[in-house]
Write a protein that holds these residues in place. Structure first.
Motif, PDB file in Angstrom:
ATOM      1  N   LEU A 148       0.814  -1.216   0.000  1.00 43.14           N
ATOM      2  CA  LEU A 148       0.000   0.000   0.000  1.00 43.14           C
ATOM      3  C   LEU A 148       0.849   1.269   0.000  1.00 43.14           C
ATOM      4  O   LEU A 148       0.545   2.233  -0.714  1.00 43.14           O
ATOM      5  N   PHE A 149       1.904   1.316   0.786  1.00 49.01           N
ATOM      6  CA  PHE A 149       2.712   2.538   0.817  1.00 49.01           C
ATOM      7  C   PHE A 149       3.315   2.819  -0.562  1.00 49.01           C
ATOM      8  O   PHE A 149       3.316   3.966  -1.028  1.00 49.01           O
ATOM      9  N   GLN A 150       3.820   1.797  -1.201  1.00 49.51           N
ATOM     10  CA  GLN A 150       4.410   1.948  -2.531  1.00 49.51           C
ATOM     11  C   GLN A 150       3.371   2.487  -3.517  1.00 49.51           C
ATOM     12  O   GLN A 150       3.643   3.420  -4.284  1.00 49.51           O
ATOM     13  N   MET A 151       2.174   1.921  -3.513  1.00 53.35           N
ATOM     14  CA  MET A 151       1.109   2.365  -4.399  1.00 53.35           C
ATOM     15  C   MET A 151       0.751   3.829  -4.142  1.00 53.35           C
ATOM     16  O   MET A 151       0.597   4.622  -5.078  1.00 53.35           O
ATOM     17  N   ASP A 152       0.627   4.178  -2.859  1.00 53.88           N
ATOM     18  CA  ASP A 152       0.259   5.543  -2.490  1.00 53.88           C
ATOM     19  C   ASP A 152       1.349   6.519  -2.923  1.00 53.88           C
ATOM     20  O   ASP A 152       1.067   7.610  -3.437  1.00 53.88           O
ATOM     21  N   LEU A 153       2.605   6.138  -2.723  1.00 55.99           N
ATOM     22  CA  LEU A 153       3.728   6.989  -3.120  1.00 55.99           C
ATOM     23  C   LEU A 153       3.727   7.229  -4.623  1.00 55.99           C
ATOM     24  O   LEU A 153       3.898   8.357  -5.099  1.00 55.99           O
ATOM     25  N   PHE A 154       3.529   6.166  -5.408  1.00 51.06           N
ATOM     26  CA  PHE A 154       3.588   6.295  -6.868  1.00 51.06           C
ATOM     27  C   PHE A 154       2.469   7.185  -7.405  1.00 51.06           C
ATOM     28  O   PHE A 154       2.685   8.039  -8.256  1.00 51.06           O
ATOM     29  N   ARG A 155       1.232   6.989  -6.884  1.00 50.60           N
ATOM     30  CA  ARG A 155       0.132   7.788  -7.426  1.00 50.60           C
ATOM     31  C   ARG A 155       0.283   9.257  -7.047  1.00 50.60           C
ATOM     32  O   ARG A 155       0.009  10.144  -7.853  1.00 50.60           O
ATOM     33  N   ARG A 156       0.741   9.530  -5.813  1.00 48.06           N
ATOM     34  CA  ARG A 156       0.911  10.920  -5.398  1.00 48.06           C
ATOM     35  C   ARG A 156       2.010  11.595  -6.226  1.00 48.06           C
ATOM     36  O   ARG A 156       1.898  12.774  -6.578  1.00 48.06           O
ATOM     37  N   THR A 157       3.063  10.866  -6.536  1.00 44.23           N
ATOM     38  CA  THR A 157       4.124  11.414  -7.376  1.00 44.23           C
ATOM     39  C   THR A 157       3.582  11.770  -8.748  1.00 44.23           C
ATOM     40  O   THR A 157       3.800  12.880  -9.259  1.00 44.23           O
ATOM     41  N   ALA A 158       2.864  10.843  -9.372  1.00 50.62           N
ATOM     42  CA  ALA A 158       2.354  11.047 -10.726  1.00 50.62           C
ATOM     43  C   ALA A 158       1.337  12.174 -10.795  1.00 50.62           C
ATOM     44  O   ALA A 158       1.253  12.886 -11.803  1.00 50.62           O
ATOM     45  N   GLU A 159       0.573  12.358  -9.733  1.00 47.29           N
ATOM     46  CA  GLU A 159      -0.517  13.331  -9.744  1.00 47.29           C
ATOM     47  C   GLU A 159      -0.138  14.666  -9.123  1.00 47.29           C
ATOM     48  O   GLU A 159      -0.984  15.544  -8.954  1.00 47.29           O
ATOM     49  N   GLY A 160       1.154  14.856  -8.780  1.00 48.70           N
ATOM     50  CA  GLY A 160       1.572  16.111  -8.176  1.00 48.70           C
ATOM     51  C   GLY A 160       0.966  16.326  -6.810  1.00 48.70           C
ATOM     52  O   GLY A 160       0.579  17.443  -6.459  1.00 48.70           O
ATOM     53  N   ARG A 161       0.895  15.260  -6.005  1.00 47.60           N
ATOM     54  CA  ARG A 161       0.257  15.318  -4.687  1.00 47.60           C
ATOM     55  C   ARG A 161       1.178  14.811  -3.581  1.00 47.60           C
ATOM     56  O   ARG A 161       0.733  14.443  -2.512  1.00 47.60           O
ATOM     57  N   LEU A 162       2.488  14.797  -3.822  1.00 42.37           N
ATOM     58  CA  LEU A 162       3.390  14.229  -2.834  1.00 42.37           C
ATOM     59  C   LEU A 162       3.554  15.148  -1.623  1.00 42.37           C
ATOM     60  O   LEU A 162       3.711  14.678  -0.490  1.00 42.37           O
ATOM     61  N   ALA A 163       3.511  16.459  -1.839  1.00 40.02           N
ATOM     62  CA  ALA A 163       3.612  17.392  -0.714  1.00 40.02           C
ATOM     63  C   ALA A 163       2.466  17.199   0.269  1.00 40.02           C
ATOM     64  O   ALA A 163       2.606  17.493   1.461  1.00 40.02           O
ATOM     65  N   GLU A 164       1.343  16.703  -0.216  1.00 40.85           N
ATOM     66  CA  GLU A 164       0.193  16.424   0.645  1.00 40.85           C
ATOM     67  C   GLU A 164       0.530  15.355   1.683  1.00 40.85           C
ATOM     68  O   GLU A 164      -0.037  15.318   2.769  1.00 40.85           O
ATOM     69  N   LEU A 165       1.517  14.508   1.344  1.00 37.36           N
ATOM     70  CA  LEU A 165       1.930  13.448   2.260  1.00 37.36           C
ATOM     71  C   LEU A 165       3.151  13.844   3.090  1.00 37.36           C
ATOM     72  O   LEU A 165       3.178  13.616   4.302  1.00 37.36           O
ATOM     73  N   VAL A 166       4.162  14.454   2.449  1.00 41.40           N
ATOM     74  CA  VAL A 166       5.441  14.646   3.145  1.00 41.40           C
ATOM     75  C   VAL A 166       5.773  16.099   3.448  1.00 41.40           C
ATOM     76  O   VAL A 166       6.748  16.366   4.150  1.00 41.40           O
ATOM     77  N   GLY A 167       5.034  17.058   2.911  1.00 44.81           N
ATOM     78  CA  GLY A 167       5.282  18.446   3.255  1.00 44.81           C
ATOM     79  C   GLY A 167       5.920  19.264   2.152  1.00 44.81           C
ATOM     80  O   GLY A 167       6.047  18.824   1.003  1.00 44.81           O
TER      81      GLY A 167
END
Length: 996
Positions: A148-167
């Protein structure tokens, strides 16, 4: 892992190996035990560590055969298995009997019937369902449960939503991906792809998403099961912070992978800067330098579609250098774009890390396995913990033909690499040129935004959520909207007040790539190039972006090759170079240049099949059932586009005239070394009445012969030393000559007794010679590349306003073998120059070879002594797997370092990282992400599949336990049997039921 050993005891079996007192060997557990899953077995005392050997009465159940600790995996059987440890004449044993636990049932809304899952001894799920959609739903649940973490990381990266997770640290990257993945009509590409799905494909992706969401819902009820990576980001993260899954997430991950394996912005801007520095009218015009580096020529003329293969390793490649035409002064802009692309996080690995994927297929007529065709694949991507592929097998009982086994990226249903009921397939990156940069001129046209060619720019707003901080939008201080040139694509750089650089990429088109692979799973046969309905060729008609060399084999003995994709028509390719920003005035737009085609358009839609924008299918390379009996690919030229210079084109071609003459300005592996080695072996095996066995396939996947070193000898690239550096140079030449004279010449073994870089050396003299020769050649090659190219690249960086310029190692090796070393007496690349391109030391290429080889020998002698038995490749050639979110995620989410055989451009590839500063550091972080071989027996119960996976199937911290078993097997080149279909029935393995 899912299971733990029930009980442990100890048993002492001691024997004296001589008159001297011996440490007493014990193992734990011992005696008779029951296993419900993987078990760690530990021997003691530590004094025996270098002497312990492990064996099993059932092969393939142990993670290794040396050391204090091994992991036992119960085989797919209830038969007792005895594990034996031996050391100094002593033995100790443990006997396991397997049990078949029934795991708790789980519910997924929307299932049409119960779905049963059997987990094999490596935690791989074998899913049995009533219909395909039910299978994909359960696959989604298990992928989320495992990754699950890997999946969540990949989709957030692709969708420009990684800051929503890590800041806020990821805001810049989010904005880059939001820019790169916006279409020409200002939409998010994943949303456009969702809207264009046909109903059957949408139903499958909806089912997969339902399964993922069922697990997320379960996790919210059981927060103690939260993947441990989240806690490393913030202890306050809970399952409620993980958004539900949607089909758009799956398609975004797919597009991200396609981008990182197909975009050529880095390579184009790199070549562009070299051209702007050394090309005609450039500040430091030197056409010999420009033409040697930007060179449409492989060192070996070996091609996938050659039938038979000719001009393999011993034939020198002599080609004409490219002579660039006048280039615009864009160096600073290209340097900025190049640096920006290098900074992007690459979750899957990118082509800049060095190509290394291989695949091949053997026709039934050339197969020693009862005449059944075979397929082999080992894709080269970043080595991560957990690995990039998740394995699964799925069988539907509804007559749809779904009976598939293989690996897929977490977040994507089906199998990207594997076999279906009738067809098996493998993938490597092709390297088509599918990206162009445009130099667009802005003009005031009375609109709120400037125009390009009288068409207003399209502003696109964005909103980046930031964990622990304020959101960033296009109206935030210092920000502005993303701007899109409607004829080309998003603006990625600005040169001055009126000139911008925009990007066009085939990945902005609306395509059906996921459908292609889901349909491939059900293909009835390879088919022929007419792409008849139901065949593999027909399924691949829908594969369009991130072009792959797809090799195919079916259960009737047929083989095929189809690198289908959208490739832009460029009738202007003889007038403009696609590796620098093109004029944005319409003269270099994609398409046939027929005004009626309106290829540029203003929208994102592309034809479902190639139209006037794209190279027609019958002009792309493809084939079926060649007379040579095999197809192979290794990221190099597929059809002879680079075989020799063509006076009518700057790119060079002797390609079959029925094919389109320009598909790329370069290929991902421009050296052709790996293809040539694979073809050399297969050509020898299939000569006359020869046939290829399954064992041959495994041996070739793990082949460590360094063809590049052989070519250096064959083509006389080592000059006479004269009196300069004579002692060290002569000693180095003697070692390289001895390396060539062993029973396995140019092999690259570790020279160690295990995969531990600190383990003892072997005693076999030939192996030690090979290990030393391999280490010397790599040290020499690294030094030679630095000595020849670094000073020239410093000129490029200084000219184009960069702090540094990183060359492409493949292009450097190509330049050496094709243009520089055949002319040992002189070439301007071999002179030492300062940052202003002034010659500070005139040197021939021969002098550079002598100096580099002498220095390499001296460096090794200083480090390890003059006895070359101590020059052990495995001490320095190592791999370490780490999280895709490293260094943010670290600690236990890593495996290694492991000593590894192979090296630069070997089939079992381990290209050392070019960024390392030490002359004796050869670690690497990209390699084969799985190794897959399938014998295409039409009787499913007899099907054989061999597999390796560089890490656990299920995400868990890496400790000395079962979670490292598959990785340990991988680094030792040990295969496991991937059971197919109902082969897992009645094997005493864990089972689980999913209910509606």
């Amino acid at each position: 892992m899912r299971y733990r050993m029930l009980a442990a005891g100890s048993l002492l079996i001691a024997a004296c190996a001589g008159s001297e007192p011996q440490p007493k060997l014990t193992i734990s557990p011992s005696g008779n035990q029951t296993a419900t899953g993987p078990v760690t077995i530990t021997a003691s005392p530590a004094d025996l560590a270098n002497d312990i050997t492990w064996s099993s009465t059932v092969p393939g159940t142990l993670s290794g055969d040396k050391g204090l600790t091994v992991v036992y995996h119960p085989p797919p059987s209830t038969q007792p298995v005895t594990i034996t440890a031996t050391a100094r004449g002593q033995t100790a044993t443990v006997t396991f009997t397997s049990q078949s636990p029934q795991l708790p049932a789980r519910a997924i809304a929307g299932l049409s019937a119960n779905v049963d899952v059997t987990y094999d001894q490596y935690d791989i799920p074998h899913i049995f369902c009533a219909n395909q959609n039910d299978c994909y739903a359960v696959q989604g649940y298990i992928q989320a449960q495992d990754r699950l973490f890997q999946m969540d990381l990949f989709r957030r990266t692709a969708e420009g939503r990684l800051a929503e997770l890590v800041g806020s640290v990821e805001v810049s990257q989010d904005l880059q991906f939001l820019t790169l993945f916006v279409t020409r009509d200002g939409k998010r590409i994943e949303q456009q792809l969702v809207a264009a799905m046909d109903p059957p494909t949408k139903a499958k992706l909806d089912a997969f998403a339902a399964g993922v969401n069922a697990y997320i819902a379960f996790l919210k009820q059981n927060p103690m099961l939260m993947p441990q990576e989240y806690a490393q980001i913030s202890a306050s993260l809970t399952p409620n912070d993980i958004p539900d899954w949607s089909p758009a997430d799956t398609l975004a991950i797919g597009r991200l992978q396609q981008f990182q394996l197909s975009e050529t912005i880095e390579k184009e801007t790199g070549y562009g800067q070299v051209g702007l520095t050394f090309g005609p009218s450039a500040p430091h015009q030197d056409l010999a330098r420009a033409g040697a580096y930007i060179l449409p020529k492989q060192p070996i003329d070996g091609f996938t579609l050659a039938d038979p293969d000719t001009n393999l390793p011993s034939a020198p490649g002599v080609g004409s250098a490219m002579t660039p035409s006048a280039l615009p002064a864009l160096g600073h802009a290209l340097g900025a774009i190049n640096a920006q692309m290098r900074e992007l996080n690459a979750p899957f690995g990118s082509i800049r890390e060095g190509a290394g994927s291989n695949n091949w297929v053997i026709a039934g007529a050339k197969s020693a396995e009862s005449g059944h065709a075979m397929v082999a694949n080992d894709p080269h991507l970043s080595l991560q913990y957990p690995p990039l592929f998740h394995l699964a097998a799925m069988t539907a009982s509804d007559g749809s033909g779904l009976n598939v086994a293989g690996g897929s990226l977490p977040g994507i249903p089906g199998a990207l690499i594997g076999r279906g009921n009738h067809v098996g397939w493998g993938l490597t990156v092709v390297g088509y040129d599918v990206t162009d940069l445009y130099r667009d001129t802005l003009a005031d046209c009375g609109q709120p935004v400037p125009c390009v060619n009288s068409v207003p720019l399209l502003p696109v707003s964005f909103d980046i959520k930031v964990r622990g901080g304020a959101d960033v939008t296009d109206t935030s201080p210092g920000q502005k909207p993303i701007l899109v040139v409607r004829q080309h694509g998003p603006i990625i750089a600005q040169i001055d007040a009126t000139t911008v650089i925009s990007m066009r990429w085939t990945g902005h088109e609306v395509t059906q790539d996921v459908k292609a692979f889901l349909d491939l799973s059900n293909a009835s046969a390879v088919g022929d190039t007419s792409a008849a309905t139901g065949t593999a060729f027909a399924a691949l008609q829908n594969f369009a972006v991130g072009a792959q060399n797809v090799v195919l084999a079916d259960d009737q003995g047929n083989i095929g090759y189809d690198p289908h994709a959208l490739v832009p028509l460029r009738p202007w390719a003889t007038a403009h170079f696609p590796w620098v920003p093109l004029p944005g005035d319409g003269s270099a737009d994609w398409g046939s240049q027929n005004a009626a085609d309106n290829c540029a358009g203003t929208g994102a839609s592309a034809p479902a099949i190639p139209g006037p924008c794209w190279v027609p299918d019958d002009k792309l390379p493809r084939g079926v059932n060649p007379t040579k009996g095999y197809y192979a690919t290794a990221n190099s030229d597929p059809a002879g586009y680079t075989a020799q210079a063509n006076p009518n084109s700057p790119f060079g071609s002797t390609v079959n005239p029925s094919l389109y003459p320009y598909l790329s300005f370069d290929w991902d592996d421009p050296t052709d070394m790996r293809y040539a080695r694979i073809a050399e072996v297969l050509q020898t095996k299939t000569a006359s009445t020869g046939k290829v066995s399954l064992a041959d396939m495994q041996a070739l996947q793990t082949d460590h012969v360094m063809l590049l070193a052989k070519i250096f000898e064959q083509r006389n690239f080592y000059p006479d030393a004269g009196t300069v550096n004579q002692v060290t140079y002569t000693a180095a030449r003697q070692l390289l000559t001895a390396w060539a004279a062993t029973t396995t010449p140019y092999d690259c073994p570790t020279g160690l007794t295990s995969s531990d870089p600190k383990s003892a050396a072997v005693t076999d003299a030939a192996t030690l010679t090979n290990s030393a020769g391999c280490l010397l050649f790599h040290t020499f090659l690294t030094k030679l590349l630095h000595n020849v190219f670094d000073d020239d690249f410093a000129v490029v960086a200084a000219t184009n306003g960069q702090s540094s310029f990183g060359g492409d190692t493949g292009a450097e090796i190509r330049a050496l073998v094709v243009a520089l070393l055949p002319n040992l007496n002189q070439h301007s690349f071999c002179d030492d120059v300062d940052k202003n391109a002034a010659v500070v030391a005139a040197k021939t290429c021969g002098m550079q070879v002598i100096n580099a080889l002498s220095t390499a020998y001296g460096t090794l002698a200083n480090a390890y002594g003059t006895d070359t038995k101590n020059w052990l490749w495995g001490r320095v050639h190592t791999l370490t797997t780490q999280s895709a979110a490293a260094p943010l995620i670290a600690g236990a989410f890593s495996g290694g370092p492991f000593a590894r055989p192979g090296g630069a451009l070997t089939v079992d590839v381990g290209n050392p990282s070019g960024s390392q500063l030490s002359p004796l550091a050869f670690a690497y972080g990209s390699g084969s992400n799985l190794r897959f071989i399938s014998v295409m027996d039409p009787a499913a119960t007899n099907a054989q599949m061999k597999m390796q996976l560089p890490g656990p199937e299920r995400d868990a911290p890496a400790v000395l336990s079962s979670s490292l078993n598959l990785l340990n097997m991988y680094v030792q080149n040990q295969y496991f049997d991937f059971l197919y279909g109902h082969q897992v029935d009645n094997k005493g393995l864990p089972t689980q039921r999913f209910t509606p």
